[in-house]
Design an enzyme around this catalytic site. Structure first.
Site, PDB file in Angstrom:
ATOM      1  N   TYR A 335       0.842  -1.206   0.000  1.00  0.00           N
ATOM      2  CA  TYR A 335       0.000   0.000   0.000  1.00  0.00           C
ATOM      3  C   TYR A 335       0.884   1.266   0.000  1.00  0.00           C
ATOM      4  O   TYR A 335       0.655   2.203  -0.766  1.00  0.00           O
ATOM      5  CB  TYR A 335      -0.900  -0.042   1.232  1.00  0.00           C
ATOM      6  CG  TYR A 335      -1.924   1.058   1.321  1.00  0.00           C
ATOM      7  CD1 TYR A 335      -3.079   1.031   0.553  1.00  0.00           C
ATOM      8  CD2 TYR A 335      -1.745   2.126   2.206  1.00  0.00           C
ATOM      9  CE1 TYR A 335      -4.033   2.034   0.656  1.00  0.00           C
ATOM     10  CE2 TYR A 335      -2.691   3.130   2.312  1.00  0.00           C
ATOM     11  CZ  TYR A 335      -3.838   3.075   1.539  1.00  0.00           C
ATOM     12  OH  TYR A 335      -4.779   4.074   1.643  1.00  0.00           O
ATOM     13  N   LYS A 339       0.930   4.156  -2.897  1.00  0.00           N
ATOM     14  CA  LYS A 339       0.542   5.544  -2.637  1.00  0.00           C
ATOM     15  C   LYS A 339       1.707   6.513  -2.841  1.00  0.00           C
ATOM     16  O   LYS A 339       1.506   7.658  -3.251  1.00  0.00           O
ATOM     17  CB  LYS A 339      -0.033   5.661  -1.218  1.00  0.00           C
ATOM     18  CG  LYS A 339      -1.339   4.882  -1.026  1.00  0.00           C
ATOM     19  CD  LYS A 339      -2.427   5.361  -1.981  1.00  0.00           C
ATOM     20  CE  LYS A 339      -3.782   4.764  -1.679  1.00  0.00           C
ATOM     21  NZ  LYS A 339      -4.830   5.247  -2.618  1.00  0.00           N
TER      22      LYS A 339
HETATM   23  P1  NAD Z   1     -13.511   2.162   0.851  1.00  0.00           P
HETATM   24  O1  NAD Z   1     -12.993   0.780   0.880  1.00  0.00           O
HETATM   25  O2  NAD Z   1     -14.599   2.548   1.804  1.00  0.00           O
HETATM   26  O3  NAD Z   1     -14.031   2.505  -0.625  1.00  0.00           O
HETATM   27  C1  NAD Z   1     -13.274   2.216  -1.766  1.00  0.00           C
HETATM   28  C2  NAD Z   1     -14.197   2.091  -2.963  1.00  0.00           C
HETATM   29  O4  NAD Z   1     -13.364   1.765  -4.093  1.00  0.00           O
HETATM   30  C3  NAD Z   1     -15.217   0.949  -2.808  1.00  0.00           C
HETATM   31  O5  NAD Z   1     -16.502   1.400  -3.169  1.00  0.00           O
HETATM   32  C4  NAD Z   1     -14.683  -0.117  -3.745  1.00  0.00           C
HETATM   33  O6  NAD Z   1     -15.715  -0.964  -4.308  1.00  0.00           O
HETATM   34  C5  NAD Z   1     -13.995   0.732  -4.812  1.00  0.00           C
HETATM   35  N1  NAD Z   1     -13.022  -0.047  -5.576  1.00  0.00           N
HETATM   36  C6  NAD Z   1     -12.085  -0.896  -5.097  1.00  0.00           C
HETATM   37  N2  NAD Z   1     -11.433  -1.482  -6.103  1.00  0.00           N
HETATM   38  C7  NAD Z   1     -11.950  -0.984  -7.241  1.00  0.00           C
HETATM   39  C8  NAD Z   1     -11.704  -1.241  -8.615  1.00  0.00           C
HETATM   40  N3  NAD Z   1     -10.786  -2.123  -9.009  1.00  0.00           N
HETATM   41  N4  NAD Z   1     -12.422  -0.559  -9.543  1.00  0.00           N
HETATM   42  C9  NAD Z   1     -13.378   0.316  -9.149  1.00  0.00           C
HETATM   43  N5  NAD Z   1     -13.651   0.585  -7.867  1.00  0.00           N
HETATM   44  C10 NAD Z   1     -12.969  -0.070  -6.923  1.00  0.00           C
HETATM   45  O7  NAD Z   1     -12.234   3.096   1.019  1.00  0.00           O
HETATM   46  P2  NAD Z   1     -12.100   4.617   1.533  1.00  0.00           P
HETATM   47  O8  NAD Z   1     -11.697   4.589   2.954  1.00  0.00           O
HETATM   48  O9  NAD Z   1     -13.279   5.423   1.130  1.00  0.00           O
HETATM   49  O10 NAD Z   1     -10.806   5.086   0.707  1.00  0.00           O
HETATM   50  C11 NAD Z   1     -10.878   5.778  -0.530  1.00  0.00           C
HETATM   51  C12 NAD Z   1      -9.465   6.143  -0.974  1.00  0.00           C
HETATM   52  O11 NAD Z   1      -8.809   6.899   0.031  1.00  0.00           O
HETATM   53  C13 NAD Z   1      -8.575   4.918  -1.225  1.00  0.00           C
HETATM   54  O12 NAD Z   1      -7.718   5.200  -2.328  1.00  0.00           O
HETATM   55  C14 NAD Z   1      -7.779   4.817   0.046  1.00  0.00           C
HETATM   56  O13 NAD Z   1      -6.571   4.149  -0.153  1.00  0.00           O
HETATM   57  C15 NAD Z   1      -7.579   6.279   0.383  1.00  0.00           C
HETATM   58  N6  NAD Z   1      -7.288   6.531   1.792  1.00  0.00           N
HETATM   59  C16 NAD Z   1      -8.200   6.302   2.787  1.00  0.00           C
HETATM   60  C17 NAD Z   1      -7.874   6.569   4.107  1.00  0.00           C
HETATM   61  C18 NAD Z   1      -8.848   6.367   5.234  1.00  0.00           C
HETATM   62  O14 NAD Z   1      -8.523   6.688   6.374  1.00  0.00           O
HETATM   63  N7  NAD Z   1     -10.051   5.848   5.006  1.00  0.00           N
HETATM   64  C19 NAD Z   1      -6.607   7.077   4.431  1.00  0.00           C
HETATM   65  C20 NAD Z   1      -5.695   7.284   3.407  1.00  0.00           C
HETATM   66  C21 NAD Z   1      -6.048   7.032   2.090  1.00  0.00           C
END
Ligand code: NAD
Length: 430
Positions: A335, A339
């Site tokens: 990851y 990123k």
């Molecule tokens: P989440 O898991 O709640 O949602 C992710 C969404 O992406 C889901 O709806 C999933 O179905 C979709 N997805 C996954 N693989 C896919 C694919 N191959 N094609 C199309 N859609 C796909 O995650 P989140 O917490 O909302 O995170 C969103 C983004 O933010 C991600 O890139 C994550 O790495 C990043 N992020 C989140 C956090 C956090 O604290 N939640 C922190 C840092 C970065």
């Protein structure tokens, strides 16, 4: 998962107890409105014509000595003596800045021909980040490097508004030109624009789609076929459309272009997954699935869409990094690599995409955001993630969404190649 500690410290006994025990004192962040006026200060001699831009933020001038926002123009600070004016300007007022208030320091780009100017302008970065760590009460401190106020208007409006509640300790560079047109209506800057958000059926992506739609965009909610029902419901609610597509498909870019004959104005690469394991225990498929969703598909679809001319001129690409990609995180070599790759992509592509296509490329790097992803984290690690930042709490999906909307703004054309953390100034990756 509700932040019960934050609710507890909002009560009188909670405040008393946590203060006595020396525990973190998070303040509930104001995300509706800033409570007070604007104070405009200067340090050093400045040529910046800020007054008209600041007047348009809608914040009244501070009259009662309790400003909700302080802007310190330090662009003219060129030596250590002038740096003392930064102290002189802020020292008397910092205590009186309202809770959830904003301090925005304006600096100049570092002058490669003047190491005294470069030293003190860089000093502003350490100053800003240190003040961010000590100011407390939900107040934020950020540094903007700029040479002209006009191209920075969307940035100043964002930083001087509740939309930037969870953005602190950041250094943002705004170019001298290419600000882009001011929208007809600052409340609906994305009217007439099409925005595609990947992974938008839930979590942060759903909030991004909602915020962009709220600012007038026609949104396309893209998610995997398994999440089609949720994507369709979200799209219906926002008056947009759903696109069921796995972003790792080799022809994902071509299929997006085919689905949007009028082209795209905003492309948000938000879809992301985690498959945590320490490297010694990580099989190759966990490595490659994360790299494929989080990085390779972003590279592939961006290339395909730019090559097809499917991102309209004045377009905005916003990719999603993470503080794990900046600081590293045990159990997340895959990851963290993916990123950090986003950061490299943004820095390299941004100037070429702007020159060749009139498109900006930036990234948001979320810290601890309250979503299903972080609710699944074990209790003690989750508590540490929440508290180990200057605001002593997790952010909300809307905080990432608002930051994305600022980067996607038609007037943000001078903001390019930036990686902006939405992390409450997390101690990780600081
Ligand atoms: P989440 O898991 O709640 O949602 C992710 C969404 O992406 C889901 O709806 C999933 O179905 C979709 N997805 C996954 N693989 C896919 C694919 N191959 N094609 C199309 N859609 C796909 O995650 P989140 O917490 O909302 O995170 C969103 C983004 O933010 C991600 O890139 C994550 O790495 C990043 N992020 C989140 C956090 C956090 O604290 N939640 C922190 C840092 C970065």
């Amino acid at each position: 998962m509700a932040d019960r500690y934050l609710s507890f410290t909002g009560t009188a006994p909670g405040r008393f107890l946590t203060r006595r025990l020396g525990l973190p004192q998070p303040a509930a962040l104001r995300r509706d409105a800033l409570d007070g006026g604007l104070l405009h200060l200067t340090a050093g001699k400045t040529d910046l014509d800020l007054a008209p831009v600041l007047a348009r933020t809608g914040l009244p001038r501070d009259e009662d000595g309790r400003p909700a926002a302080v802007v310190l123009d330090a662009t003219g600070v060129r030596d250590v003596d002038a740096l003392a004016e930064v102290h002189a300007a802020l020292h008397p007022v910092v205590r009186s800045v309202a809770a959830s208030g904003r301090v925005v320091v304006l600096g100049a780009p570092l002058d490669p021909a003047d190491h005294h100017q470069a030293a003190v302008q860089q000093a502003l970065e350490g100053f800003t980040r240190s003040l961010g760590k000590e100011i407390g009460r939900g107040r934020t401190v950020n540094l903007v490097r700029l040479t002209d106020a006009a191209p920075a208007e969307s940035t100043l409006r964002f930083l001087l508004s509740p939309a930037s509640a969870y953005v602190s300790g950041q250094v943002i560079e705004v170019g001298a030109a290419g600000g882009g047109a001011a929208p007809d209506d600052w409340a609906l800057p994305l009217a007439g624009r099409t925005a595609l958000v990947t992974g938008a059926a839930r979590g942060i992506g759903a909030a991004v789609a909602e915020t962009l739609a709220g600012q007038g965009a026609q949104v396309v909610v893209l998610d995997v076929p398994q999440a089609e029902e949720a994507a369709r419901r979200a799209a219906e609610r926002l008056g947009g459309t759903a696109l069921a597509l796995d972003i790792t498909a080799a022809d994902a870019g071509e299929r997006i272009a085919a689905a949007l004959p009028g082209g795209l104005d905003v492309l948000v690469h938000n879809a992301g997954i985690t498959r945590d394991r320490r490297l010694v225990n990580m099989p190759a498929d966990r490595w490659s699935s994360v790299l494929d969703v989080n990085l390779a598909s972003v590279l592939r679809t961006t290339d395909a869409l730019l090559a097809a001319g499917a991102v309209n001129r004045g377009g905005r690409i916003v990719a999603t990094a993470s503080i794990a990609g900046l600081a590293g995180n045990a159990g997340q070599t895959n990851y963290g690599a993916s990123k950090a790759g986003i950061v490299g992509l943004v820095r390299s592509l941004a100037p070429r995409a702007l020159a060749g296509h009139g498109v900006t490329v930036n990234a948001v790097a979320p810290g601890f955001i309250e979503t299903r992803m972080t609710a699944a984290v074990p209790l003690f690690i989750r508590e540490a993630g929440r508290r180990m930042n200057s605001l002593a709490q997790g952010g909300l999906p809307v905080d990432v969404a608002e930051t994305t909307a600022w980067l996607a703004h038609p007037a943000s054309g001078a903001v390019n190649g930036q990686v902006v953390r939405v992390c409450g100034q997390s101690l990780l990756g600081a």
